[in-house]
Design a protein around this motif. Sequence first.
Motif, mmCIF file in Angstrom:
data_model
loop_
_atom_site.group_PDB
_atom_site.id
_atom_site.type_symbol
_atom_site.label_atom_id
_atom_site.label_comp_id
_atom_site.label_asym_id
_atom_site.label_seq_id
_atom_site.Cartn_x
_atom_site.Cartn_y
_atom_site.Cartn_z
ATOM 1 N N ASP A 1 45.002 53.133 11.301
ATOM 2 C CA ASP A 1 45.094 52.665 12.684
ATOM 3 C C ASP A 1 44.215 51.437 12.900
ATOM 4 O O ASP A 1 44.608 50.495 13.599
ATOM 5 C CB ASP A 1 44.690 53.790 13.645
ATOM 6 C CG ASP A 1 45.238 53.571 15.046
ATOM 7 O OD1 ASP A 1 46.463 53.423 15.184
ATOM 8 O OD2 ASP A 1 44.434 53.529 15.994
ATOM 9 N N THR B 1 53.111 63.603 16.384
ATOM 10 C CA THR B 1 52.132 63.323 17.446
ATOM 11 C C THR B 1 51.221 62.147 17.103
ATOM 12 O O THR B 1 50.424 61.728 17.940
ATOM 13 C CB THR B 1 51.266 64.563 17.756
ATOM 14 O OG1 THR B 1 50.578 64.981 16.573
ATOM 15 C CG2 THR B 1 52.105 65.706 18.299
ATOM 16 N N ARG C 1 50.359 58.147 16.376
ATOM 17 C CA ARG C 1 50.853 56.906 16.964
ATOM 18 C C ARG C 1 51.770 56.204 15.970
ATOM 19 O O ARG C 1 51.392 55.953 14.830
ATOM 20 C CB ARG C 1 49.681 55.988 17.328
ATOM 21 C CG ARG C 1 50.096 54.746 18.128
ATOM 22 C CD ARG C 1 48.876 53.983 18.608
ATOM 23 N NE ARG C 1 48.314 53.125 17.579
ATOM 24 C CZ ARG C 1 48.634 51.840 17.413
ATOM 25 N NH1 ARG C 1 49.531 51.276 18.203
ATOM 26 N NH2 ARG C 1 48.057 51.125 16.456
ATOM 27 N N LEU D 1 52.560 60.341 23.794
ATOM 28 C CA LEU D 1 52.813 60.528 22.369
ATOM 29 C C LEU D 1 53.514 59.332 21.743
ATOM 30 O O LEU D 1 53.524 59.185 20.523
ATOM 31 C CB LEU D 1 53.645 61.801 22.137
ATOM 32 C CG LEU D 1 52.929 63.123 22.391
ATOM 33 C CD1 LEU D 1 53.864 64.291 22.145
ATOM 34 C CD2 LEU D 1 51.669 63.253 21.527
ATOM 35 N N GLY E 1 50.735 56.004 23.856
ATOM 36 C CA GLY E 1 49.307 56.207 24.010
ATOM 37 C C GLY E 1 48.478 55.755 22.821
ATOM 38 O O GLY E 1 48.945 55.707 21.678
ATOM 39 N N MET F 1 45.423 56.028 20.000
ATOM 40 C CA MET F 1 44.794 57.065 19.178
ATOM 41 C C MET F 1 43.299 57.010 19.444
ATOM 42 O O MET F 1 42.676 55.950 19.313
ATOM 43 C CB MET F 1 45.050 56.808 17.700
ATOM 44 C CG MET F 1 46.441 57.138 17.220
ATOM 45 S SD MET F 1 46.749 58.910 17.007
ATOM 46 C CE MET F 1 45.582 59.338 15.737
ATOM 47 N N ARG G 1 45.687 61.523 22.132
ATOM 48 C CA ARG G 1 46.596 60.454 22.518
ATOM 49 C C ARG G 1 46.395 60.243 24.014
ATOM 50 O O ARG G 1 46.537 61.185 24.806
ATOM 51 C CB ARG G 1 48.056 60.824 22.222
ATOM 52 C CG ARG G 1 48.352 61.121 20.757
ATOM 53 C CD ARG G 1 48.152 59.909 19.851
ATOM 54 N NE ARG G 1 48.868 58.738 20.306
ATOM 55 C CZ ARG G 1 50.168 58.509 20.083
ATOM 56 N NH1 ARG G 1 50.881 59.395 19.409
ATOM 57 N NH2 ARG G 1 50.739 57.404 20.523
#
Length: 529
Positions: A309, A348, A350, A449, A452, A454, A468
């Motif tokens: 991420d 769930t 990202r 989900l 949103g 992380m 999230r």
Amino acid sequence: MSDLAWWQRGVIYQVYPRSFQDENGDGVGDLAGITARLHYLRALGVDAIWISPVYPSPMVDFGYDVADYCAIAPVFGTLGDFDRLVVHAHELGLKVLLDFVPNHSSDKHPWFMDSRSSRDNPKRDWYLWRDPAPDGGPPNNWLSRMGGSAWEKDTVTGQYYYHAFLREQPDLNWRNADVRTAMDRVLRFWLDRGVDGFRVDVLWLLIKDALFRDNPPNPQFKAGEPDHHRQLQTYTEDQPEVHDIVRSMRATLDEYGERVLIGEIYLPVPQLVSYYGPNGDGTNMPFNFQLINAPWNATEIARIVSEYDHALPLHAWPNWVLGNHDNRRVASRIGPRQARVAAMLLLTLRGTPTLYYGDEIAMADGVIPPDRVQDPAELRQPGIGQGRDPERTPMQWDGSPNAGFSSGVPWLPISGGDGINVVHQDGKASSMLTFYRCLLALRRSERALVEGAMERVVSSGNVHTYERRLGGDRLFIALNMAGADAPVEAPEGTLLLSTTEGHEGKRIEGPSLLLAGDEGIVIRASKPT
């Protein structure tokens, strides 16, 4: 979610066409079979299907040896069958992605037959030809990913041609402008037929070193690994010039509106994310395979999620893959109970999830008797576990001998397993199929989900947790990645979904709860923090 493209909002489902549904009884799945099962996929809750190769092919590597890029193999049907599939899918709100195989063709492709006919043929430079080494052997030390030398000597012209995979799969020369033009026409042929995008096979291999230098030895090679792991692939993969090709492909797709370009790229994250392009003009999504190969424990998964991420460029959209046609099935890798936890993780996180057919019913790897082995990766490198037949066995629709897949003899044995079929699981509250449907419905209903951020990605013992968050909406996910009960700090809120059936809607008081072994939960927090 109107600001997001469909491929950012949606979920992709991979169909391996030989194994999904056989309508004509020859034991091999076909396009008519996929069309017949589209309502199932719509009801499951996915948004797009990615179809592995269906082009004419000698099937030496089951379609990844393409003999005609602008037609359909008779075993799968006709162009008319393909057009009907696309129309029906679009009527149901499903997108259709095709596998694009540009790195190599079949040696039976007319391009290659022209190329090998003489050294002065106009298509000679469409492939990678080199003179023998001074001793008469291969031009350099490059190794095939299917074992042995990557060079095959042609007795007609006396030169060697390069093949990263089987000798029946000669690599195209992407430094040749005519090759690029021809492949651009291929993309346009399918885009004009309504295709919504492509998954590009082995995208990071398209360009090879212009000087054909030897690859250096791999000091970390271990006995039992595939033969090509003996070398570092310094000069045979991830060359700088490949990004020009990616940008060109992306530009073609962008002419057609909201299409998606996905790259198959097995590289470390810092290299992987470069395929988004410095200005977001590369692949829309370089496939992220980390969940397939990761050690299955909370510490490693939390590290992978967090590092990926943070490594993404600001313009990049993430994606996650849990299984595919080249790797063991998730239920076999980590067991059926943890497969439910993995499904919750996948849907769930990202980014765009990609599902592999049959994972939604917890299909496991099949057992393939030696006389039924089909995969050349196993036939040509026996005994090192490279065979991909186990994860390619036919979809299990019902409990009949052929699992509802075919009225004929299936091309691979049915995997089997008590209750591992759609009919048995349909409508059962505790089944994997019902759980997947609930997960997919939750993802569609909860903007956090999809859109949103992380946040708070951590691990504690065997539990992996993250949040999230979108505006004031905060979802808390906790995944117990082991079989023993474990405490977890959790916010006050409402339990939206659990891998353990029957607890949805339960009030969570916090600040802690006991998570059962192999349990995952999604909680809507009552208060933002």
